[in-house]
Design a protein around this motif. Sequence first.
Motif, PDB file in Angstrom:
ATOM      1  N   VAL A 236    -120.323 -38.819 -39.220  1.00 31.06           N
ATOM      2  CA  VAL A 236    -119.883 -40.183 -39.410  1.00 31.06           C
ATOM      3  C   VAL A 236    -121.345 -40.777 -39.908  1.00 31.06           C
ATOM      4  N   LEU A 237    -122.269 -40.685 -38.932  1.00 29.77           N
ATOM      5  CA  LEU A 237    -123.379 -41.765 -39.223  1.00 29.77           C
ATOM      6  C   LEU A 237    -124.584 -41.324 -39.934  1.00 29.77           C
ATOM      7  N   LEU A 238    -124.715 -39.703 -39.737  1.00 29.97           N
ATOM      8  CA  LEU A 238    -126.178 -39.201 -40.219  1.00 29.97           C
ATOM      9  C   LEU A 238    -125.927 -38.225 -41.471  1.00 29.97           C
ATOM     10  N   SER A 239    -124.935 -37.582 -41.507  1.00 28.14           N
ATOM     11  CA  SER A 239    -124.832 -36.145 -42.222  1.00 28.14           C
ATOM     12  C   SER A 239    -125.011 -36.788 -43.714  1.00 28.14           C
ATOM     13  N   PRO A 240    -125.304 -36.080 -44.805  1.00 30.24           N
ATOM     14  CA  PRO A 240    -125.276 -36.236 -45.962  1.00 30.24           C
ATOM     15  C   PRO A 240    -123.793 -35.907 -46.757  1.00 30.24           C
ATOM     16  N   PHE A 241    -122.953 -35.523 -45.827  1.00 28.84           N
ATOM     17  CA  PHE A 241    -121.578 -35.222 -46.100  1.00 28.84           C
ATOM     18  C   PHE A 241    -120.530 -36.228 -45.551  1.00 28.84           C
ATOM     19  N   GLY A 242    -119.318 -36.327 -46.217  1.00 24.72           N
ATOM     20  CA  GLY A 242    -118.373 -37.329 -45.564  1.00 24.72           C
ATOM     21  C   GLY A 242    -118.378 -38.438 -46.147  1.00 24.72           C
ATOM     22  N   TYR A 243    -119.210 -39.088 -46.813  1.00 24.85           N
ATOM     23  CA  TYR A 243    -119.103 -40.378 -47.556  1.00 24.85           C
ATOM     24  C   TYR A 243    -119.944 -40.339 -48.669  1.00 24.85           C
TER      25      TYR A 243
ATOM     26  N   PRO B 231    -126.210 -49.815 -28.123  1.00 25.89           N
ATOM     27  CA  PRO B 231    -126.503 -48.328 -28.817  1.00 25.89           C
ATOM     28  C   PRO B 231    -125.835 -47.975 -29.857  1.00 25.89           C
ATOM     29  N   VAL B 232    -124.820 -48.616 -30.230  1.00 24.14           N
ATOM     30  CA  VAL B 232    -124.132 -48.293 -31.448  1.00 24.14           C
ATOM     31  C   VAL B 232    -124.983 -48.355 -32.666  1.00 24.14           C
ATOM     32  N   ARG B 233    -125.620 -49.897 -32.563  1.00 27.45           N
ATOM     33  CA  ARG B 233    -126.703 -50.098 -33.793  1.00 27.45           C
ATOM     34  C   ARG B 233    -127.634 -49.218 -33.772  1.00 27.45           C
ATOM     35  N   TRP B 234    -128.079 -48.633 -32.666  1.00 20.56           N
ATOM     36  CA  TRP B 234    -129.272 -47.573 -32.649  1.00 20.56           C
ATOM     37  C   TRP B 234    -128.720 -46.531 -33.288  1.00 20.56           C
ATOM     38  N   LEU B 235    -127.548 -46.010 -32.959  1.00 21.35           N
ATOM     39  CA  LEU B 235    -126.949 -44.670 -33.575  1.00 21.35           C
ATOM     40  C   LEU B 235    -126.965 -45.020 -35.071  1.00 21.35           C
ATOM     41  N   VAL B 236    -126.214 -46.104 -35.552  1.00 26.35           N
ATOM     42  CA  VAL B 236    -125.972 -46.289 -37.018  1.00 26.35           C
ATOM     43  C   VAL B 236    -127.295 -46.782 -37.899  1.00 26.35           C
ATOM     44  N   TYR B 237    -128.330 -47.392 -37.331  1.00 21.77           N
ATOM     45  CA  TYR B 237    -129.424 -47.419 -38.040  1.00 21.77           C
ATOM     46  C   TYR B 237    -130.693 -47.491 -37.564  1.00 21.77           C
TER      47      TYR B 237
ATOM     48  N   VAL C  60    -124.887 -62.001 -35.247  1.00 26.26           N
ATOM     49  CA  VAL C  60    -125.513 -61.856 -36.596  1.00 26.26           C
ATOM     50  C   VAL C  60    -126.636 -60.895 -36.687  1.00 26.26           C
ATOM     51  N   LEU C  61    -126.333 -59.796 -37.434  1.00 24.62           N
ATOM     52  CA  LEU C  61    -127.610 -58.934 -37.388  1.00 24.62           C
ATOM     53  C   LEU C  61    -128.417 -59.074 -38.665  1.00 24.62           C
ATOM     54  N   ASN C  62    -129.736 -59.315 -38.380  1.00 26.93           N
ATOM     55  CA  ASN C  62    -130.926 -59.275 -39.703  1.00 26.93           C
ATOM     56  C   ASN C  62    -131.263 -57.886 -39.713  1.00 26.93           C
ATOM     57  N   VAL C  63    -130.898 -57.283 -41.264  1.00 26.35           N
ATOM     58  CA  VAL C  63    -131.033 -55.938 -41.340  1.00 26.35           C
ATOM     59  C   VAL C  63    -131.863 -55.648 -42.910  1.00 26.35           C
ATOM     60  N   SER C  64    -132.543 -54.662 -43.101  1.00 25.25           N
ATOM     61  CA  SER C  64    -133.122 -54.322 -44.165  1.00 25.25           C
ATOM     62  C   SER C  64    -132.079 -53.751 -45.245  1.00 25.25           C
ATOM     63  N   ALA C  65    -132.447 -53.529 -46.458  1.00 25.45           N
ATOM     64  CA  ALA C  65    -131.314 -53.097 -47.543  1.00 25.45           C
ATOM     65  C   ALA C  65    -131.102 -51.857 -47.079  1.00 25.45           C
ATOM     66  N   GLU C  66    -132.055 -50.955 -46.671  1.00 28.41           N
ATOM     67  CA  GLU C  66    -131.819 -49.626 -46.108  1.00 28.41           C
ATOM     68  C   GLU C  66    -130.886 -49.503 -44.907  1.00 28.41           C
ATOM     69  N   GLU C  67    -130.986 -50.458 -44.065  1.00 26.11           N
ATOM     70  CA  GLU C  67    -130.184 -50.487 -42.884  1.00 26.11           C
ATOM     71  C   GLU C  67    -128.781 -51.030 -43.310  1.00 26.11           C
ATOM     72  N   LEU C  68    -128.789 -51.892 -44.355  1.00 23.94           N
ATOM     73  CA  LEU C  68    -127.377 -52.517 -44.727  1.00 23.94           C
ATOM     74  C   LEU C  68    -126.479 -51.181 -45.379  1.00 23.94           C
ATOM     75  N   ARG C  69    -127.362 -50.061 -45.931  1.00 25.41           N
ATOM     76  CA  ARG C  69    -126.781 -49.037 -46.743  1.00 25.41           C
ATOM     77  C   ARG C  69    -126.262 -48.310 -45.330  1.00 25.41           C
TER      78      ARG C  69
ATOM     79  N   LEU D 225    -124.955 -49.210 -42.477  1.00 22.79           N
ATOM     80  CA  LEU D 225    -123.923 -50.007 -42.106  1.00 22.79           C
ATOM     81  C   LEU D 225    -122.836 -49.932 -42.996  1.00 22.79           C
ATOM     82  N   ASP D 226    -123.012 -49.850 -44.266  1.00 19.16           N
ATOM     83  CA  ASP D 226    -121.970 -49.382 -45.163  1.00 19.16           C
ATOM     84  C   ASP D 226    -121.407 -48.177 -45.227  1.00 19.16           C
ATOM     85  N   ARG D 227    -122.257 -47.192 -44.924  1.00 21.10           N
ATOM     86  CA  ARG D 227    -121.849 -45.865 -44.355  1.00 21.10           C
ATOM     87  C   ARG D 227    -120.751 -45.838 -43.358  1.00 21.10           C
ATOM     88  N   TYR D 228    -121.390 -46.327 -42.315  1.00 19.78           N
ATOM     89  CA  TYR D 228    -120.781 -46.416 -40.938  1.00 19.78           C
ATOM     90  C   TYR D 228    -119.353 -47.251 -41.135  1.00 19.78           C
TER      91      TYR D 228
END
Length: 137
Positions: A25-32, A58-64, A97-106, A108-111
């Motif tokens: 769900v979070l890291l693979s190049p597959f599934g989304y 911990p969830v934020r750390w796993l996601v981005y 409210v999270l302050n995230v970069s464009a890459e981190e937003l991507r 989050l979108d994946r998550y």
Amino acid sequence: MRVLRYALGSTLGVTLIGAGYLWWVLLSPFGYERPADVPTIRSGEHQVFVYGTLTHAPVRWLVYGRTGDPETASLPGFRQQALDLVTEPGQRVEGVVLNVSAEELRALDRYERLGYRYERVRIRLSNGGEAWVYRRL
């Protein structure tokens, strides 16, 4: 001893399945695959209002990859119903409210499985600021 081996084996199996799911769900190049009709993300910093699992570091750390420094916030005129927000005058949803970069937003979108499970929309918070929020499709 046999019961202990079975219990340890079951625990290990559940742990491996859980770890595999999180990787998928979070890291693979597959599934989304990001849907073509989802707008591109502009570079720079983005603010995202979260009210569920992403309020936990911990969830934020796993996601981005970092926990960030979230600010408490509330969303007026809504209430939380399971995994979604429902319009409800006079109510409010507490979150951060999270302050995230464009890459981190991507990430989050994946998550959130943007385009399949959720859409990302702009909302006005109780402090007058605006942020993205994920709403169920």
